[in-house]
Design an enzyme around this catalytic site. Structure first.
Site, PDB file in Angstrom:
ATOM      1  N   HIS A  93     -23.760  35.791   1.866  1.00 42.34           N
ATOM      2  CA  HIS A  93     -22.304  35.650   1.747  1.00 42.34           C
ATOM      3  C   HIS A  93     -21.860  35.725   3.215  1.00 42.34           C
ATOM      4  O   HIS A  93     -22.704  35.744   4.119  1.00 42.34           O
ATOM      5  CB  HIS A  93     -21.769  36.804   0.891  1.00 42.34           C
ATOM      6  CG  HIS A  93     -20.356  36.609   0.436  1.00 42.34           C
ATOM      7  ND1 HIS A  93     -19.299  36.757   1.280  1.00 42.34           N
ATOM      8  CD2 HIS A  93     -19.840  36.274  -0.781  1.00 42.34           C
ATOM      9  CE1 HIS A  93     -18.161  36.514   0.615  1.00 42.34           C
ATOM     10  NE2 HIS A  93     -18.469  36.211  -0.642  1.00 42.34           N
ATOM     11  N   GLU A 211     -17.888  23.308   5.754  1.00 41.97           N
ATOM     12  CA  GLU A 211     -17.229  22.406   4.803  1.00 41.97           C
ATOM     13  C   GLU A 211     -15.879  21.928   5.321  1.00 41.97           C
ATOM     14  O   GLU A 211     -14.849  22.548   5.048  1.00 41.97           O
ATOM     15  CB  GLU A 211     -17.027  23.111   3.455  1.00 41.97           C
ATOM     16  CG  GLU A 211     -18.302  23.336   2.687  1.00 41.97           C
ATOM     17  CD  GLU A 211     -18.048  23.932   1.296  1.00 41.97           C
ATOM     18  OE1 GLU A 211     -16.877  24.216   0.958  1.00 41.97           O
ATOM     19  OE2 GLU A 211     -19.027  24.105   0.558  1.00 41.97           O
ATOM     20  N   GLU A 298     -25.912  24.715   0.692  1.00 42.42           N
ATOM     21  CA  GLU A 298     -25.238  25.613  -0.257  1.00 42.42           C
ATOM     22  C   GLU A 298     -25.238  24.995  -1.635  1.00 42.42           C
ATOM     23  O   GLU A 298     -24.908  23.812  -1.783  1.00 42.42           O
ATOM     24  CB  GLU A 298     -23.776  25.758   0.201  1.00 42.42           C
ATOM     25  CG  GLU A 298     -23.235  27.159   0.119  1.00 42.42           C
ATOM     26  CD  GLU A 298     -21.766  27.196   0.522  1.00 42.42           C
ATOM     27  OE1 GLU A 298     -21.486  27.343   1.726  1.00 42.42           O
ATOM     28  OE2 GLU A 298     -20.902  27.067  -0.365  1.00 42.42           O
ATOM     29  N   TRP A 332     -26.160  29.962  -2.809  1.00 45.34           N
ATOM     30  CA  TRP A 332     -25.022  30.816  -2.460  1.00 45.34           C
ATOM     31  C   TRP A 332     -24.855  31.829  -3.572  1.00 45.34           C
ATOM     32  O   TRP A 332     -24.731  31.392  -4.714  1.00 45.34           O
ATOM     33  CB  TRP A 332     -23.763  29.957  -2.316  1.00 45.34           C
ATOM     34  CG  TRP A 332     -22.557  30.748  -1.947  1.00 45.34           C
ATOM     35  CD1 TRP A 332     -21.642  31.314  -2.788  1.00 45.34           C
ATOM     36  CD2 TRP A 332     -22.133  31.083  -0.618  1.00 45.34           C
ATOM     37  NE1 TRP A 332     -20.682  31.970  -2.080  1.00 45.34           N
ATOM     38  CE2 TRP A 332     -20.955  31.848  -0.746  1.00 45.34           C
ATOM     39  CE3 TRP A 332     -22.634  30.825   0.664  1.00 45.34           C
ATOM     40  CZ2 TRP A 332     -20.266  32.350   0.364  1.00 45.34           C
ATOM     41  CZ3 TRP A 332     -21.949  31.320   1.757  1.00 45.34           C
ATOM     42  CH2 TRP A 332     -20.769  32.076   1.598  1.00 45.34           C
TER      43      TRP A 332
HETATM   44  C1  IDC Z   1     -16.552  31.914  -1.419  1.00 43.23           C
HETATM   45  C2  IDC Z   1     -17.086  33.274  -1.782  1.00 43.23           C
HETATM   46  C3  IDC Z   1     -15.964  34.180  -2.187  1.00 43.23           C
HETATM   47  C4  IDC Z   1     -14.922  34.199  -1.091  1.00 43.23           C
HETATM   48  C5  IDC Z   1     -14.505  32.797  -0.705  1.00 43.23           C
HETATM   49  C6  IDC Z   1     -13.586  32.814   0.492  1.00 43.23           C
HETATM   50  O1  IDC Z   1     -18.026  33.147  -2.812  1.00 43.23           O
HETATM   51  O2  IDC Z   1     -16.426  35.484  -2.449  1.00 43.23           O
HETATM   52  O3  IDC Z   1     -13.804  34.944  -1.535  1.00 43.23           O
HETATM   53  O4  IDC Z   1     -15.631  32.014  -0.389  1.00 43.23           O
HETATM   54  O5  IDC Z   1     -12.854  31.665   0.572  1.00 43.23           O
HETATM   55  C7  IDC Z   1     -17.945  27.087  -0.789  1.00 43.23           C
HETATM   56  C8  IDC Z   1     -17.834  27.784   0.504  1.00 43.23           C
HETATM   57  C9  IDC Z   1     -18.085  29.250   0.354  1.00 43.23           C
HETATM   58  C10 IDC Z   1     -17.437  29.775  -0.913  1.00 43.23           C
HETATM   59  C11 IDC Z   1     -18.154  29.130  -2.097  1.00 43.23           C
HETATM   60  C12 IDC Z   1     -17.621  29.587  -3.453  1.00 43.23           C
HETATM   61  O6  IDC Z   1     -18.659  27.230   1.488  1.00 43.23           O
HETATM   62  O7  IDC Z   1     -17.571  29.895   1.476  1.00 43.23           O
HETATM   63  O8  IDC Z   1     -17.629  31.152  -0.955  1.00 43.23           O
HETATM   64  N1  IDC Z   1     -18.018  27.687  -1.991  1.00 43.23           N
HETATM   65  O9  IDC Z   1     -16.288  29.269  -3.579  1.00 43.23           O
HETATM   66  N2  IDC Z   1     -17.936  25.776  -0.990  1.00 43.23           N
HETATM   67  C13 IDC Z   1     -17.972  25.540  -2.314  1.00 43.23           C
HETATM   68  C14 IDC Z   1     -18.032  26.743  -2.966  1.00 43.23           C
END
Ligand code: IDC
Length: 474
Positions: A93, A211, A298, A332
């Site tokens: 994370h 991203e 991811e 992830w």
């Molecule tokens: C999410 C984490 C979450 C956090 C959030 C912050 O799981 O706990 O609160 O980010 O914005 C992504 C991103 C990744 C995301 C993940 C899930 O790269 O940072 O993490 N996600 O939403 N892209 C698609 C999904």
């Protein structure tokens, strides 16, 4: 290192022995004996040291087997063997989050490596959210203190992965900042520093923008990449560099129409299987057809939010597609945060050594898949030899074969022939431990059995049992 230490100690012991022998002729006999004891002690010590060292170093790691990586066409290959390499990784994370950084350790990574077939780690460093590298938000310390804490964590992670022979991605995790252009100058400084520090590390991979989103175009990303890539290459000329694609790293098809002009670059596709299905797999296929090298840095089995429902049947389709192209992927995330995507059960406090019951449903599913799909358990896995085959002539020229169970076998192959060298042999397969061959002749038959295991459509055979003989009488 241990080997050297053992040698040094051995040399010292030897030296003392020799010295005594030369000095005292009268007591020579005794000194000789003493030196023989020392000699034997040395050998035992030396062998023990070698053995202990062997436990770690003789078992090949992904890194010792493949060394530095490079990109050839759409493939990631080993510079050492020229063979294609697939990374099965886990992403932390955010390393700036308290639900992320406690797992940056050798113990945690070793558990992932040894128990769950993980060969790579991604260190996700958010640039904005939650005490980010470029925007500390509410942190009660200076931005530069935040930055040095994060760099220390990266260093801990890189060293741990290196010690364990794992690959490691340093991820500039843009998200809320939307475009990598926003903090381009900070990224330049950061990657200059990282590439200087890790220039000699064969296992370090740089991911320059997680991203891009919010309308960031491929040409914006290209302009950023064309600034950052040369900065890294100036220090680390052959590093593999990963570049994000538009719309949260989904538009690999767009990137494939106008790739960057650099070698050793791969492009990112991210998916969350409860949200991203066929449409996105088509994008992947299109990009591959156009020759774009892709890495999935991811993925999750949850919805794109990282939470909500789980979809493992779509995830299976994804992993099958990725495996069939040997595309690397990273799950992830390594966290016990209470959200579907977390690999650890919510509230699990252990930071390493997790048993399966301490994994979340997503973690269990993903890491079970890793174990099933990893080379360790597939290409090199062969079921044990069948060590007992009993055979009985049953009514009507039939032979009933009973096979001693081999653990993890999917089934057994039975080969039988009236010829002792198995010319014109017949073969049958069964998933049970006993099988009756029908329609035999009133002759002598030779039979041998081997176990097999099927993984991802491939069949791996064990060694044949001893040949058993039977005279069919009735
Ligand atoms: C999410 C984490 C979450 C956090 C959030 C912050 O799981 O706990 O609160 O980010 O914005 C992504 C991103 C990744 C995301 C993940 C899930 O790269 O940072 O993490 N996600 O939403 N892209 C698609 C999904």
């Amino acid at each position: 290192m241990k080997r050297m230490t053992a040698m040094n100690v051995a040399a010292i012991l030897f030296y003392k022995g020799d010295d005594c022998m030369i000095k005292d002729y009268k007591t020579g006999c005794l000194e000789w004996r003493k030196s023989i004891i020392q000699y034997v002690a040395c050998i035992i010590f030396f062998c023990t040291a070698l053995f202990l060292q062997g436990i770690d170093s003789f078992a090949a790691t992904a890194l010792s087997a493949n060394g530095a990586l490079k990109v050839e066409g759409t493939k990631l290959v080993s510079q050492k063997t020229g063979k294609q390499v697939q990374l099965r990784g886990v992403s932390t994370h955010g390393i700036n989050w308290d639900v992320g950084y406690p797992y940056i350790s050798k113990d945690a990574f070793k558990t992932l490596r040894d128990k769950y077939s993980v060969n790579a780690i991604r260190l996700a460093m958010y640039t904005t959210e939650y005490y980010g590298y470029c925007d500390k938000g509410g942190a009660g310390e200076s931005q530069s203190t935040v930055q040095s804490t994060l760099k220390t964590r990266i260093d801990t992670g890189v060293q741990a992965a290196t010690d364990l022979g794992m690959y490691v991605i340093i991820d500039w995790h843009i998200l809320n900042d939307q475009t990598p252009k926003k903090y381009q100058s900070q990224a330049k400084d950061f990657f200059t520093e990282m590439s200087l520090k890790y220039a000699d590390y064969d296992n370090v991979i740089y991911e320059i923008c997680n991203e891009p989103n919010g309308g960031t175009t491929w040409s914006d990303i290209k302009s950023y990449a064309n600034t950052i890539i040369p900065v890294i290459r100036a220090n680390d000329s052959d590093a593999v560099i990963i570049v994000g694609t538009p719309t949260w790293s989904q538009d690999v098809d767009v990137a494939s129409k106008s790739p960057l002009k650099y070698d050793n670059v791969m492009y990112t596709l991210h998916f969350y299987s409860a949200t991203h299905t066929d449409y996105y797999r088509e994008k992947l296929k299109m990009a591959l057809n156009n020759g774009l090298p892709i890495m999935v840095t991811e993925f999750g089995v949850s919805e794109a939010s990282g939470n909500g429902s789980m979809n493992t049947s779509e995830a299976k389709k994804w992993l099958d597609l990725l495996d069939s192209n040997k595309i690397s992927y990273f799950a992830w995330s390594l966290s016990s945060k209470d959200e579907t995507a977390s690999l650890l059960k919510a509230g699990t406090t252990k930071t390493s050594g997790w048993t399966t019951s301490q994994l979340s449903p997503a973690g269990k599913w993903i890491l079970t898949q890793y174990n099933k799909r990893s080379d360790k358990n597939t290409t090199s896995y062969k079921p044990a030899q069948v060590n007992k085959v009993a055979i009985k002539n049953v009514k009507g020229k039939k032979a009933k074969i009973t096979i001693k169970k081999v653990s993890k076998a999917t089934g057994y192959q039975i080969i039988y022939s009236t010829n002792r060298k198995f010319k014109k042999a017949s073969s049958v397969k069964t998933t049970k431990n006993s099988y009756t061959i029908k329609n035999l002749k009133k002759k002598t038959y030779y039979i041998k059995v081997r176990a097999y295991r099927k993984v991802n459509e491939k069949t791996y055979y064990g060694v044949y049992s001893k040949v058993v003989k039977i005279n069919i009488k009735k």
